[in-house]
Scaffold this active site. Sequence first.
Site, PDB file in Angstrom:
ATOM      1  N   ARG A  77       0.834  -1.217   0.000  1.00  0.00           N
ATOM      2  CA  ARG A  77       0.000   0.000   0.000  1.00  0.00           C
ATOM      3  C   ARG A  77       0.862   1.258   0.000  1.00  0.00           C
ATOM      4  NH1 ARG A  77      -2.678  -3.529   3.501  1.00  0.00           N
ATOM      5  NH2 ARG A  77      -1.627  -2.633   5.315  1.00  0.00           N
ATOM      6  N   SER A 126      -0.096  -6.314  -6.555  1.00  0.00           N
ATOM      7  CA  SER A 126      -0.063  -7.134  -7.763  1.00  0.00           C
ATOM      8  C   SER A 126      -0.764  -8.447  -7.497  1.00  0.00           C
ATOM      9  CB  SER A 126       1.381  -7.398  -8.198  1.00  0.00           C
ATOM     10  OG  SER A 126       2.066  -8.179  -7.228  1.00  0.00           O
ATOM     11  N   ASP A 159       0.772 -18.075   3.503  1.00  0.00           N
ATOM     12  CA  ASP A 159      -0.002 -18.205   4.741  1.00  0.00           C
ATOM     13  C   ASP A 159      -0.456 -19.641   4.953  1.00  0.00           C
ATOM     14  OD1 ASP A 159       0.222 -15.540   5.372  1.00  0.00           O
ATOM     15  OD2 ASP A 159      -1.749 -14.978   4.606  1.00  0.00           O
TER      16      ASP A 159
END
Length: 215
Positions: free
Chosen positions: A62, A68, A79
């Site tokens: 940010r 992207s 994750d």
Amino acid sequence: MGSPSCFERHKNIFLYIPNIIGYLRIVLTLGALACAFGYPELSVGAYFLAFVCDELDGRAARTFNQTSTLGAVLDMVTDRVATTGLLALLCSVYPQYHIAFILLISLDIFSHWFHMYSTLLAGSSTHKDVHSKSWLVRLYYSKRMFMGFCCVCCEVEYLALYLLSMPRYQREYLIPLQLPKAAEQSAAGTMFETLVAGWQGLPVVGLIALLALPG
């Protein structure tokens, strides 16, 4: 006019700052899992540092306008791989509860991918949909403090369980907390009798695990 710096949006998305942080997360996660049985403290430190980088890559994306599709996919896949690896580790150190950890792995992967694809099919540009019909999903993605609390508690809970599998963390760093007489009487003749008889205090890691349960 010069070419844009690495801290601006440029053509090579593979060298975006958030994606570089993502690559570092992969290295830290794999390193944490690789040394889990030989160097537990190093393993926990590397895993938690990778978890912190999960917050940093989003902020970098940010801040530098370097969002992207690659970064979004890299973030989610990393994750899931990290959490799956940690739960697989818990399967190994707590074999008697392996079914529970396998179910958690299945739930984690299914819920995230199901939600991601459903939001994309609905026309959303991101799986972090703050306009979901579900109030809980809206709360989770619109309130970053709530989302952060849930994520941190979940990962800390798993890491604490991992450390508690080792006798050292069951015996050391004890909080001198006495069990009530009612607990001792209730445990008599049950599977918890030996545990209560040898009780010397609450391990600090155990306290951390209890505090993380609400998340």
